[in-house]
Design an enzyme around this catalytic site. Structure first.
Site, PDB file in Angstrom:
ATOM      1  N   LYS A  87     -20.857  -3.433  22.949  1.00  0.00           N
ATOM      2  CA  LYS A  87     -22.000  -4.338  22.952  1.00  0.00           C
ATOM      3  C   LYS A  87     -22.239  -4.948  21.573  1.00  0.00           C
ATOM      4  CE  LYS A  87     -23.867  -3.866  27.198  1.00  0.00           C
ATOM      5  NZ  LYS A  87     -24.301  -4.968  28.069  1.00  0.00           N
ATOM      6  N   ASP A 135     -30.662  -1.359  28.391  1.00  0.00           N
ATOM      7  CA  ASP A 135     -30.555   0.086  28.591  1.00  0.00           C
ATOM      8  C   ASP A 135     -30.249   0.789  27.277  1.00  0.00           C
ATOM      9  OD1 ASP A 135     -30.804   0.444  31.538  1.00  0.00           O
ATOM     10  OD2 ASP A 135     -29.095  -0.914  31.539  1.00  0.00           O
TER      11      ASP A 135
END
Length: 402
Positions: A87, A135
């Protein structure tokens, strides 16, 4: 029961949906939607960032022998920029591109990304705010990108996001706000707050009217595949890749297709059966939404809505979709941590989903044959995260944790 027997339990595989056959070169229609140039620009920029290094592509020889296939290649994203996951590539890159566009609208049309990173425009960018729902890992990347650019950052997390992941985002200066409900509810809350306050949403989930930034996030993710193109001695024949909203999987599929052409690997999408929007999209042949009734241990994959940007690539480029249960995650993490696969690796809960899928398929002779897995197969797995929450990781892996 030995670890091997536990890992190879065929009941780990929940559902399988065949979805056509891929062949030929990267289609013109996809080139128009997600051009090769976007991936090339991403690797050129991100490889210039301080601390950049290609992440390892390990050969798990012992595991390949055990499964009766030619090779298992594991792309380990744990070292990525010190953020612990892939990410780091997408959110931060999209923030930088957004900052450049914002500066252009303010009269600084010649602002270079290197100048933005140097802090040259920090005095102006402090009035810009980026936001996202997460998340954990995506928010950490957005927060890091905001810190690099010098802009403000507000992150929304849902009820199940761990305190450790919250603190990791706050370490980059983000204002992290927790809401009740699941990821999709936090995303809607983020969108409402952004509209009310004039903030810029940086998400890898796309929806009508919001396509450009998720496409930029995906472009950042292609760096992993660009590295694989240079690291793998031969083109993989198969790729088991995990999907949440689909952006990560689509980025891998597109870039490997662009690079390998007709030799692009057969892709099998793996997702939790608790959040299976990809397999439902394959069944409906359109982006689908599924309700999240229970949060999966694979927190980064707890997404119920397929990305509109990702779906055209997945629809054209993926042949098969499977779902897996929660019980396969811990054994896969411990297998990697033990070194019994051939290399000792720190694999996080979401990062091992592709491995869980491969193990389940390998234990199902009929499906293994259907997918063409055998002695000549070279399987690519993307270990998308390491121990992004060390406490959760230690709880699952136990004494094997480094």
């Amino acid at each position: 029961m030995t670890m091997e027997r536990e890992l190879l339990a065929p009941e780990l595989l929940r559902q399988h949906a065949a979805h056509g056959t891929v062949g030929g070169t990267y289609p013109r229609a996809l080139e128009a939607e997600f051009p090769t140039g976007m991936a090339e620009a991403a690797i050129a920029e991100i490889s210039s960032w301080p601390g950049y290094a290609p992440t390892p592509l390990y050969s798990l020889g012992k595991l390949a022998d055990q499964l009766g296939i030619g090779a298992v290649l594991y792309k380990d994203e744990e070292p990525r920029f010190g953020l612990g996951s892939f990410k780091a590539l997408g959110g931060a890159y999209a923030v930088m591109l957004l900052a450049r566009k914002w500066l252009a609208e303010k009269g600084h049309g010649n602002a270079a990304l290197a100048d933005i990173r140097s802090g040259k425009f920090a005095g102006i960018l402090k009035d810009m705010t980026v936001t996202c729902a997460t998340d954990g890992n995506h928010g950490r990347s957005v927060a890091w990108g905001a810190e690099m650019a010098g802009c403000a950052c507000v992150i929304f997390i849902h009820a199940e996001v761990s305190q450790g992941r919250k603190l990791a985002m706050e370490a980059f200066g983000a204002d992290v706000r927790r809401i009740d409900g699941d990821y999709d509810l936090s995303l809607k809350h983020c969108e409402n707050e952004a509209q009310a306050n004039g903030w810029f949403v940086v998400s890898d989930a796309s929806y009508p009217g919001y396509l450009d930034i998720p496409r930029d996030v995906m472009a950042g993710y292609t760096v992993m595949a660009s590295e694989v193109l240079g690291q793998a001695e031969e083109a993989p024949t198969h790729m088991f890749v995990q999907a949440g909203v689909g952006g990560f999987a689509a980025a891998m599929v597109a870039r490997l297709w662009q690079g390998y052409g007709e030799k692009a690997p057969r892709t099998i999408i793996v997702e939790p059966d608790l959040a299976a929007c990809a397999i439902e999209s394959a069944r409906q042949d359109k982006p689908a939404i599924v309700p999240i009734h229970e949060e999966t241990l694979m927190a980064g994959l707890s997404c119920g809505e397929m990305s509109l940007v990702a779906w055209p690539i997945l629809s054209a480029g993926c042949t098969d979709y499977i779902t897996v249960g929660e019980e396969g995650v811990g054994p896969a993490m411990r297998l990697l941590a033990s070194g019994e696969a051939g290399v000792k690796i720190t694999g996080g809960e979401s990062g091992v989903a592709g491995l869980v899928g491969l193990l389940a398929v390998a234990a199902n002779p009929a499906l293994k044959e259907q997918l063409g897995l055998g002695p000549d197969s070279r399987v690519l797995l993307i270990g998308s995260e390491g121990a992004t929450d060390p406490e959760i990781y230690k709880t699952i892996v136990g004494d094997l944790a480094a």
